[in-house]
Structures are given as C-alpha cells and as structure tokens.
Design an enzyme around this catalytic site. Structure first.
Site, mmCIF file in Angstrom:
data_model
loop_
_atom_site.group_PDB
_atom_site.id
_atom_site.type_symbol
_atom_site.label_atom_id
_atom_site.label_comp_id
_atom_site.label_asym_id
_atom_site.label_seq_id
_atom_site.Cartn_x
_atom_site.Cartn_y
_atom_site.Cartn_z
ATOM 1 N N ASP A 52 0.882 -1.164 0.000
ATOM 2 C CA ASP A 52 0.000 0.000 0.000
ATOM 3 C C ASP A 52 0.919 1.213 0.000
ATOM 4 O O ASP A 52 1.548 1.532 1.010
ATOM 5 C CB ASP A 52 -0.899 -0.009 1.237
ATOM 6 C CG ASP A 52 -1.800 1.215 1.320
ATOM 7 O OD1 ASP A 52 -1.634 2.143 0.503
ATOM 8 O OD2 ASP A 52 -2.663 1.251 2.217
ATOM 9 N N ASN A 79 4.482 3.135 -10.601
ATOM 10 C CA ASN A 79 3.334 3.177 -11.500
ATOM 11 C C ASN A 79 2.013 3.387 -10.779
ATOM 12 O O ASN A 79 1.038 3.826 -11.382
ATOM 13 C CB ASN A 79 3.285 1.868 -12.301
ATOM 14 C CG ASN A 79 1.995 1.700 -13.064
ATOM 15 O OD1 ASN A 79 1.756 2.374 -14.068
ATOM 16 N ND2 ASN A 79 1.135 0.804 -12.597
ATOM 17 N N TYR A 153 -5.799 15.546 -10.567
ATOM 18 C CA TYR A 153 -4.922 14.630 -11.293
ATOM 19 C C TYR A 153 -3.815 15.393 -12.017
ATOM 20 O O TYR A 153 -2.632 15.038 -11.917
ATOM 21 C CB TYR A 153 -5.728 13.799 -12.291
ATOM 22 C CG TYR A 153 -4.894 12.771 -13.011
ATOM 23 C CD1 TYR A 153 -4.550 11.574 -12.391
ATOM 24 C CD2 TYR A 153 -4.439 12.992 -14.313
ATOM 25 C CE1 TYR A 153 -3.774 10.623 -13.044
ATOM 26 C CE2 TYR A 153 -3.661 12.049 -14.970
ATOM 27 C CZ TYR A 153 -3.336 10.872 -14.332
ATOM 28 O OH TYR A 153 -2.565 9.937 -14.982
ATOM 29 N N ALA A 155 -2.626 18.379 -11.442
ATOM 30 C CA ALA A 155 -1.698 18.992 -10.487
ATOM 31 C C ALA A 155 -0.812 17.946 -9.826
ATOM 32 O O ALA A 155 0.368 18.198 -9.569
ATOM 33 C CB ALA A 155 -2.488 19.767 -9.428
ATOM 34 N N LYS A 157 0.275 15.179 -11.140
ATOM 35 C CA LYS A 157 1.309 14.740 -12.077
ATOM 36 C C LYS A 157 2.352 15.840 -12.305
ATOM 37 O O LYS A 157 3.543 15.549 -12.510
ATOM 38 C CB LYS A 157 0.681 14.291 -13.400
ATOM 39 C CG LYS A 157 -0.137 13.016 -13.282
ATOM 40 C CD LYS A 157 0.676 11.857 -12.723
ATOM 41 C CE LYS A 157 -0.104 10.551 -12.703
ATOM 42 N NZ LYS A 157 0.680 9.413 -12.191
ATOM 43 N N ILE A 186 -3.725 5.412 -22.955
ATOM 44 C CA ILE A 186 -3.830 3.988 -23.265
ATOM 45 C C ILE A 186 -5.200 3.453 -22.871
ATOM 46 O O ILE A 186 -5.758 3.848 -21.842
ATOM 47 C CB ILE A 186 -2.727 3.203 -22.517
ATOM 48 C CG1 ILE A 186 -1.345 3.741 -22.910
ATOM 49 C CG2 ILE A 186 -2.805 1.712 -22.821
ATOM 50 C CD1 ILE A 186 -0.215 3.188 -22.063
#
Length: 231
Positions: A52, A79, A153, A155, A157, A186
């Site tokens: 986790d 990932n 999301y 921000a 990244k 993808i």
C-alpha cells in the site's frame, strides 16, 4: 541483460501488463500491489508482493522482504496512481472548481505524489550506482502541453514531475537516476475506451524503455519511446 525490477500498481492496467511483459523477457520482476495474486499477474513469472503505497509501514515491509531476496534493485517503476478519489464523484477531484472537494484532492495527492515518495524512500537503500527510479507521470502534468480540466490529477502529475527533478538532484549524488515517464493515453480501465493507444502495443514500448534506461535519461521527462517531453 536481465534486470531486477519493481513495479508498483501491478494489479491492473499498465502495471499488470508491464510486469507480465518484463518477466516474459527474462527480467526478475516484483509485482507490488495492495492485493497481489499469489501466482503473479495472470500466472506470469513475476513475483507478487503486497504494498500500500500510502502506508509508510507497508513500504518498509516491502523493502524488508526484497532485502531477503535480492542484492539490489535496478529499476523501480512507480506506477501506482489514481485518477479520481475512491468513493467520491469524479467532479470532487476533477472540477469544475465549485464542485471540488479538498478531501478528494488530498486523496489523489496521497497516492500519486506522497505514495511515490514513500516507496522510493523505503526502496532507495536497495538501489545502487546505475539504478533508475522511473516515475509514471502524464502529459496532463505538463505545464507546456497539458490539456483538459482536471484539478487534482493534473496537479498531482505536475507535482510528480517536480518530485522527479528533485530526486535526480538528491539521489543523483549516489549515482541513482530519476526519470518521469508519459506512457501515453492507453485503453485501460483508467484511460477509457476512447484512448488511442492499444495496451499491448504501448506496454511493449514501455518495456523496451525499462530494459535499456540508464543514467543518460536522468532528470528527464520522456514518452514511452524515450523521446523528450516538455515540462
């Protein structure tokens, strides 16, 4: 040359397929996820590990287990990530602004940014000169080329990209490189059916990159082919 590789977020999507492909190519792969399959993802030779990323204790436990199995980690693929906050509506993290909830934004950052720090902090003592930390980012985190409205999301990244640059400055003193990767849009559960890239084709490219990545990529933001992205 076979490498020892740890992939987080290995239970689904890009992570699941990447562990399979890397293991099939002869690398020793540890597939880390919250609910690991005892046989490895889809019965692949990847070795399942429980993790986790938001729990520092879980990250330390993973490091302890790996220390009993390997002398070093060659590539750590961070990932694990989420696009929306669990149990909350999409708009709570994505927006528009009047609908954004601070708790939802915090959930995104807890996994996408702090989780990456937790894992790398725990596993970096197992990394040596020439090892690489590969942080899975997104074009949506690019200040130059980011598109769409998704407050949390995007921000997260962008923050992950800065974390990568900082890791390069920090871990680079030990000869460990940090790289940010845009895997592309993808077709996965997260990416959706409208995504233009086939999972198998895209992951094959990512696996090629993981197999050859070295210090020459350190401190860079690249796509799945290893080509430079704009920050």
């Amino acid at each position: 040359m076979a490498r020892t590789i740890v992939v987080t977020g290995a239970s689904r999507g890009i992570g699941r397929r990447l562990t399979q492909v890397l293991a099939e190519r002869g690398h020793r792969v540890f597939a880390a996820s919250r609910q690991p399959d005892a046989r490895g993802p889809d019965g692949s030779p990847a070795e399942p590990m429980r993790l986790d990323t938001t729990d520092p204790g879980s990250c330390r436990a993973l490091a302890s287990s790996l220390r009993e199995r390997v002398d070093q980690i060659d590539v750590l693929v961070n990932n694990a990530g989420i696009k929306s906050a669990p149990g909350q509506r999409w708009e709570a993290s994505a927006g528009p602004l009047p609908l954004v909830e601070p708790t939802a934004v915090a959930d995104i950052f807890a996994t996408n940014v702090i989780g990456t720090l937790n894992v790398t902090q725990a596993l970096s003592p197992l990394m040596r000169h020439g090892s690489v930390v590969l942080n899975v980012s997104s074009q949506l985190g690019s200040l130059a080329d980011g598109v769409d409205v998704d407050y949390a999301y995007n921000a997260s990244k962008a923050a992950l990209n800065m974390v990568t640059v900082t890791m390069q400055r920090d871990l680079g003193e030990r000869g460990i490189s940090a790289v940010a990767l845009n895997p592309g849009w993808i077709r996965t559960e997260m990416g959706g059916d409208d995504a233009p890239l086939d999972l198998d084709d895209a992951v094959s490219d990512i696996a090629d990159l993981v197999g050859r990545i070295d210090s020459s990529y350190g401190g860079r933001f690249v796509d799945r082919l290893g080509e430079p992205m704009r920050w």
